[in-house]
Design a protein around this motif. Structure first.
Motif, PDB file in Angstrom:
ATOM      1  N   VAL A 114       0.848  -1.190   0.000  1.00  0.00           N
ATOM      2  CA  VAL A 114       0.000   0.000   0.000  1.00  0.00           C
ATOM      3  C   VAL A 114       0.889   1.247   0.000  1.00  0.00           C
ATOM      4  CG1 VAL A 114      -2.197   0.909   0.835  1.00  0.00           C
ATOM      5  CG2 VAL A 114      -1.574  -1.435   1.369  1.00  0.00           C
ATOM      6  N   CYS A 115       0.673   2.173   0.907  1.00  0.00           N
ATOM      7  CA  CYS A 115       1.406   3.444   0.860  1.00  0.00           C
ATOM      8  C   CYS A 115       2.897   3.280   1.129  1.00  0.00           C
ATOM      9  CB  CYS A 115       0.810   4.443   1.849  1.00  0.00           C
ATOM     10  SG  CYS A 115      -0.913   4.872   1.494  1.00  0.00           S
ATOM     11  N   HIS A 252       6.257  10.044   3.041  1.00  0.00           N
ATOM     12  CA  HIS A 252       5.019   9.727   2.341  1.00  0.00           C
ATOM     13  C   HIS A 252       4.052  10.892   2.512  1.00  0.00           C
ATOM     14  CE1 HIS A 252       1.327   7.974   1.083  1.00  0.00           C
ATOM     15  NE2 HIS A 252       0.873   7.725   2.298  1.00  0.00           N
ATOM     16  N   GLN A 253       3.447  11.317   1.410  1.00  0.00           N
ATOM     17  CA  GLN A 253       2.588  12.495   1.417  1.00  0.00           C
ATOM     18  C   GLN A 253       1.132  12.088   1.664  1.00  0.00           C
ATOM     19  OE1 GLN A 253       4.118  15.693   0.851  1.00  0.00           O
ATOM     20  NE2 GLN A 253       5.964  14.446   1.068  1.00  0.00           N
ATOM     21  N   ASN A 282      -2.897  12.253  -1.384  1.00  0.00           N
ATOM     22  CA  ASN A 282      -2.197  11.017  -1.046  1.00  0.00           C
ATOM     23  C   ASN A 282      -2.218  10.104  -2.264  1.00  0.00           C
ATOM     24  OD1 ASN A 282      -1.346   8.535  -0.077  1.00  0.00           O
ATOM     25  ND2 ASN A 282      -2.585   8.596   1.780  1.00  0.00           N
ATOM     26  N   THR A 283      -1.071   9.918  -2.881  1.00  0.00           N
ATOM     27  CA  THR A 283      -0.974   9.040  -4.058  1.00  0.00           C
ATOM     28  C   THR A 283      -0.369   7.692  -3.690  1.00  0.00           C
ATOM     29  OG1 THR A 283       1.133  10.081  -4.657  1.00  0.00           O
ATOM     30  CG2 THR A 283      -0.853  10.910  -5.749  1.00  0.00           C
ATOM     31  N   SER A 284      -0.461   7.331  -2.424  1.00  0.00           N
ATOM     32  CA  SER A 284      -0.045   6.017  -1.930  1.00  0.00           C
ATOM     33  C   SER A 284       1.395   5.714  -2.349  1.00  0.00           C
ATOM     34  CB  SER A 284      -1.020   4.950  -2.425  1.00  0.00           C
ATOM     35  OG  SER A 284      -0.769   3.693  -1.841  1.00  0.00           O
ATOM     36  N   ALA A 285       1.633   4.594  -3.010  1.00  0.00           N
ATOM     37  CA  ALA A 285       2.998   4.176  -3.345  1.00  0.00           C
ATOM     38  C   ALA A 285       3.699   5.144  -4.293  1.00  0.00           C
ATOM     39  CB  ALA A 285       2.987   2.780  -3.954  1.00  0.00           C
ATOM     40  N   ALA A 286       2.942   6.015  -4.949  1.00  0.00           N
ATOM     41  CA  ALA A 286       3.543   6.974  -5.883  1.00  0.00           C
ATOM     42  C   ALA A 286       4.042   8.227  -5.192  1.00  0.00           C
ATOM     43  CB  ALA A 286       2.532   7.354  -6.963  1.00  0.00           C
ATOM     44  N   ALA A 311       7.565   5.911   5.013  1.00  0.00           N
ATOM     45  CA  ALA A 311       6.167   5.743   4.624  1.00  0.00           C
ATOM     46  C   ALA A 311       5.463   4.807   5.596  1.00  0.00           C
ATOM     47  CB  ALA A 311       6.064   5.183   3.210  1.00  0.00           C
ATOM     48  N   MET A 312       4.138   4.964   5.639  1.00  0.00           N
ATOM     49  CA  MET A 312       3.291   4.062   6.408  1.00  0.00           C
ATOM     50  C   MET A 312       2.031   3.793   5.603  1.00  0.00           C
ATOM     51  SD  MET A 312       1.358   4.731  10.012  1.00  0.00           S
ATOM     52  CE  MET A 312      -0.102   3.752  10.425  1.00  0.00           C
ATOM     53  N   GLY A 313       1.593   2.539   5.575  1.00  0.00           N
ATOM     54  CA  GLY A 313       0.423   2.195   4.787  1.00  0.00           C
ATOM     55  C   GLY A 313      -0.436   1.146   5.457  1.00  0.00           C
ATOM     56  N   GLY A 314      -1.529   0.807   4.794  1.00  0.00           N
ATOM     57  CA  GLY A 314      -2.479  -0.168   5.308  1.00  0.00           C
ATOM     58  C   GLY A 314      -1.802  -1.487   5.615  1.00  0.00           C
ATOM     59  N   GLY A 315      -2.295  -2.123   6.659  1.00  0.00           N
ATOM     60  CA  GLY A 315      -1.720  -3.405   7.053  1.00  0.00           C
ATOM     61  C   GLY A 315      -1.589  -3.597   8.554  1.00  0.00           C
ATOM     62  N   PHE A 316      -0.927  -2.726   9.305  1.00  0.00           N
ATOM     63  CA  PHE A 316      -0.105  -1.615   8.844  1.00  0.00           C
ATOM     64  C   PHE A 316       1.240  -2.107   8.328  1.00  0.00           C
ATOM     65  CE2 PHE A 316      -2.278   1.351  12.110  1.00  0.00           C
ATOM     66  CZ  PHE A 316      -3.165   1.828  11.162  1.00  0.00           C
ATOM     67  N   THR A 317       1.782  -1.348   7.360  1.00  0.00           N
ATOM     68  CA  THR A 317       3.165  -1.504   6.934  1.00  0.00           C
ATOM     69  C   THR A 317       3.843  -0.158   7.112  1.00  0.00           C
ATOM     70  OG1 THR A 317       2.681  -0.874   4.644  1.00  0.00           O
ATOM     71  CG2 THR A 317       2.533  -3.219   5.193  1.00  0.00           C
ATOM     72  N   TRP A 318       5.140  -0.181   7.382  1.00  0.00           N
ATOM     73  CA  TRP A 318       5.876   1.084   7.449  1.00  0.00           C
ATOM     74  C   TRP A 318       7.360   0.808   7.244  1.00  0.00           C
ATOM     75  CZ3 TRP A 318       3.793  -1.480  11.542  1.00  0.00           C
ATOM     76  CH2 TRP A 318       4.544  -1.668  12.705  1.00  0.00           C
ATOM     77  N   GLY A 319       8.093   1.840   6.841  1.00  0.00           N
ATOM     78  CA  GLY A 319       9.510   1.615   6.586  1.00  0.00           C
ATOM     79  C   GLY A 319      10.253   2.907   6.307  1.00  0.00           C
ATOM     80  N   SER A 320      11.583   2.817   6.296  1.00  0.00           N
ATOM     81  CA  SER A 320      12.435   3.972   6.027  1.00  0.00           C
ATOM     82  C   SER A 320      13.587   3.563   5.118  1.00  0.00           C
ATOM     83  CB  SER A 320      12.982   4.549   7.327  1.00  0.00           C
ATOM     84  OG  SER A 320      13.891   3.655   7.941  1.00  0.00           O
ATOM     85  N   VAL A 321      14.097   4.551   4.401  1.00  0.00           N
ATOM     86  CA  VAL A 321      15.301   4.394   3.583  1.00  0.00           C
ATOM     87  C   VAL A 321      16.148   5.633   3.793  1.00  0.00           C
ATOM     88  CG1 VAL A 321      16.272   4.198   1.254  1.00  0.00           C
ATOM     89  CG2 VAL A 321      14.131   3.010   1.817  1.00  0.00           C
ATOM     90  N   LEU A 322      17.438   5.442   4.047  1.00  0.00           N
ATOM     91  CA  LEU A 322      18.381   6.545   4.124  1.00  0.00           C
ATOM     92  C   LEU A 322      19.378   6.356   2.984  1.00  0.00           C
ATOM     93  CD1 LEU A 322      19.090   9.051   5.877  1.00  0.00           C
ATOM     94  CD2 LEU A 322      20.719   7.592   7.104  1.00  0.00           C
ATOM     95  N   LEU A 323      19.480   7.372   2.131  1.00  0.00           N
ATOM     96  CA  LEU A 323      20.361   7.249   0.962  1.00  0.00           C
ATOM     97  C   LEU A 323      21.071   8.575   0.697  1.00  0.00           C
ATOM     98  CD1 LEU A 323      19.053   8.700  -1.857  1.00  0.00           C
ATOM     99  CD2 LEU A 323      17.366   6.919  -1.463  1.00  0.00           C
ATOM    100  N   ARG A 324      22.204   8.464   0.032  1.00  0.00           N
ATOM    101  CA  ARG A 324      22.920   9.654  -0.410  1.00  0.00           C
ATOM    102  C   ARG A 324      22.742   9.780  -1.912  1.00  0.00           C
ATOM    103  NH1 ARG A 324      26.078  12.679   2.319  1.00  0.00           N
ATOM    104  NH2 ARG A 324      26.533  11.068   3.895  1.00  0.00           N
ATOM    105  N   TRP A 325      22.231  10.933  -2.341  1.00  0.00           N
ATOM    106  CA  TRP A 325      21.878  11.153  -3.751  1.00  0.00           C
ATOM    107  C   TRP A 325      23.122  11.181  -4.636  1.00  0.00           C
ATOM    108  CZ3 TRP A 325      17.017  10.827  -5.288  1.00  0.00           C
ATOM    109  CH2 TRP A 325      16.696  11.216  -6.603  1.00  0.00           C
TER     110      TRP A 325
END
Length: 325
Positions: A114-115, A252-253, A282-286, A311-325
């Motif tokens: 989901v999101c 996540h917006q 809210n465009t979910s995964a987008a 992001a956090m979404g239905g389920g619930f699911t949630w997660g993070s990513v840390l990256l260097r551009w």
């Protein structure tokens, strides 16, 4: 010691032409611009045209990401599409995107969280690259949530919109330190006990229908900030970075109050937060790849910047990513 990192090579996004403003929504359901803005920060959202599919949005975003990276589809090994609104029950929307892009090799599959889908998909792509099972992966978040909304329910139909965003991850040999470019750490969570708080009341195995989105808004809000900060703190512990080191926070917006509440709790300065929810809903995964594309295109995100995604979404699911551009 050398270390394979997943570096962002390019990004792109696509929004349907049609916009639906709060004023227009107020003619459809009992609501108002003031009510929506005060509670969500949303002012308008994009709605897919009749016959415009999730795969169409995903393909358009993918083409822009390929162009941005200076790559052809022949140089991509895998496509992962994060979506909760696929074209069909099967095949995977990713396979349809693969066909539309003219890719006749590699593998393509969908990711359903989901999101949180884009964060889960990015983490999965990173794992494939670090395992040397792929060199370049096209990761797409694409949704047509307008197709699963109950347009008589003012508590949900005002929140969501349609769109797609894409990034291309590529393998890059780095030094294996936190100063590397690319994905530095990912953290994923889920808890199925919260299913009833955000779900769709239909499906092939349950009702044989598509169903509509249902949400307990207060419950989602109550859990959101705590869950989001949990996986972000994990990212900081894993890398030794902290809120002051982050150049851009791209959440996540879903809701402006959740975005700002999370940033405040984490100690991230408001000026570092990328917000697109007012124009996209809210465009979910987008939502994350859309926001990344906007901030990169307007010059905010630059090479070498430390970027925090969550992001956090239905389920619930949630997660993070840390990256260097």
């Amino acid at each position: 010691m050398s270390f394979i990192r997943s570096v962002v090579l390019g990004c792109g996004s696509y929004l349907p032409e049609k916009t639906l403003t709060n004023a227009q929504l107020s003619e459809m359901v009992e609501t108002s611009d003031d009510w929506i803005v005060q509670r969500t920060g949303i002012r308008e959202r994009h709605i897919a045209a009749e016959g415009e599919l999730t795969s169409d949005l995903a393909t358009a975003a993918a083409k822009l990401a390929l162009s941005d990276a200076g790559l052809t589809i022949g140089e991509i090994d895998m496509i992962i599409v994060a979506t909760a609104t696929p074209d069909d029950t099967f095949p995977a929307t990713a396979v349809t995107v693969q066909r539309k892009l003219g890719m006749e090799h590699g593998a393509a599959f969908d990711m359903q969280a989901v999101c949180s889908g884009f964060v889960f998909a990015l983490s999965t792509a990173d794992a494939f690259i670090r395992a040397s099972q792929a060199k370049r992966i096209l990761v797409i978040g694409a949704e047509t949530f307008s197709r699963i909304l109950d347009w008589t329910d003012r508590t949900t139909c005002v929140l969501f919109g349609d769109g797609a965003g894409a990034v291309i991850l590529g393998a890059s040999v780095q030094d294996g330190t936190r100063e590397d470019r690319g994905v530095l750490t990912t953290h994923l969570r889920s808890d199925g006990r919260h299913r009833e708080k955000l779900y769709v009341d239909g499906g092939p195995s349950s009702t044989g229908t598509v169903g509509h989105l249902r949400m307990e808004g207060r419950e989602v809000f109550k859990h959101a900030v705590g869950m989001i900060t949990d996986v972000i703190e994990d990212a900081f512990r894993a890398t030794g970075y902290g809120a002051d080191d982050v150049d851009w926070f791209v959440p996540h917006q879903a809701n402006l109050r959740i975005i700002d509440g999370s940033a405040k709790k984490l100690g991230i300065e408001s000026e570092k937060v990328v917000r697109t929810v007012s124009l996209h809903g809210n465009t979910s995964a987008a939502s994350i790849p859309l926001a990344l594309s906007v901030a990169r295109d307007d010059g905010r995100i630059k090479r070498g910047d430390l970027i925090l995604l969550e992001a956090m979404g239905g389920g619930f699911t949630w997660g993070s990513v840390l990256l260097r551009w």
